[in-house]
Enzyme design. Sequence first.
Site, PDB file in Angstrom:
ATOM      1  N   SER A 148       0.852  -1.187   0.000  1.00  0.00           N
ATOM      2  CA  SER A 148       0.000   0.000   0.000  1.00  0.00           C
ATOM      3  C   SER A 148       0.883   1.229   0.000  1.00  0.00           C
ATOM      4  CB  SER A 148      -0.888   0.014   1.247  1.00  0.00           C
ATOM      5  OG  SER A 148      -1.514   1.281   1.423  1.00  0.00           O
ATOM      6  N   TYR A 161      -2.211  -0.883  10.470  1.00  0.00           N
ATOM      7  CA  TYR A 161      -2.310  -1.352   9.083  1.00  0.00           C
ATOM      8  C   TYR A 161      -1.090  -0.916   8.274  1.00  0.00           C
ATOM      9  CZ  TYR A 161      -3.820  -1.676   4.219  1.00  0.00           C
ATOM     10  OH  TYR A 161      -3.881  -1.958   2.871  1.00  0.00           O
ATOM     11  N   LYS A 165       1.945  -3.060   6.342  1.00  0.00           N
ATOM     12  CA  LYS A 165       2.281  -2.908   4.930  1.00  0.00           C
ATOM     13  C   LYS A 165       3.716  -2.406   4.751  1.00  0.00           C
ATOM     14  CE  LYS A 165      -1.469  -4.294   2.835  1.00  0.00           C
ATOM     15  NZ  LYS A 165      -1.426  -5.473   1.936  1.00  0.00           N
TER      16      LYS A 165
END
Length: 304
Positions: A148, A161, A165
């Site tokens: 991401s 999160y 990533k």
Amino acid sequence: MNQRMKDAGRPDSVLVTGATSGIGLATALLLARQGRHVIGTARSQDKADALLRTAHAHGVSLDAVIMDLTDPASCQEAVARAADLTDGGPHALVANAGMPLTGGITDVSERRVREVMEVNVVGTLRMCTLVLPAMRRQGRGRIVTVSSAGARIPAPMNGWYTASKHALSTATHSLRMEVRRHGVQVVLVEPGTVATPFWDRAREDLSAFGEVHADADVHGRAASLFSRIQRSAGGPEPVARKIAEALRVPHPRRRYTVGVDAHLGAALQCVAPLWLSDRIKTRVFALHTPAATPPAHIRQAKGN
């Protein structure tokens, strides 16, 4: 022996994880339209059946295998099944499966943190590890991991999160250097904002935290912001096209960043001083003013 087994060994077989929705589904359908033998993973038989129906509705065919990315045995079985379907193992892996997790760093339970790390980092790299022996034997292969743009753009309410990533991105770069001499190419894809079920899950997490948190206004602001982002975001097809390009060209780039917001955000993160970057982000998320005294029911809950 069927035609697909006769054609095994050509560089056209691709194992796509998380192929039932979002970027994974768009990628699986596009690669199938391009004539590749696509094997998509699904977490349940119902989802696998739905994937096959969707492919049929789009006029393409593919195979589906059931896999739980958090279960090592399930991952091994899925790769073994893919090896059977491709007479030795797929030429390429698109490691796309992942899960979101929103909320403040101190809001999220350790159980949820371990889950997101297991899926986005450990499970994804496990799949890379499992497909590599066959690729080494063949002297060729390609792995594409889907990270991401947020991995390079830390923001409030998304820390765990983006941490997962970021870990995946750096591990991908290391893996690329480690396996290149075996003829295996490893590519990182960093999408920007894409309209996928990610945002629905993000709003659910934020709403749950807001009900029992002193900073309920912050969580509400973040949920509203994520709703606006989802409405303005494009679909996953541009990301799927980049993944297909990374699989098709003889010499793929080491990293593909997809989306204007991803390019702009990464560039600003690099050039802007941290105090300015922090100021902008805290204002966007309504974190720039002193916190109010938490309501009595929240103080009591924390005391218990």
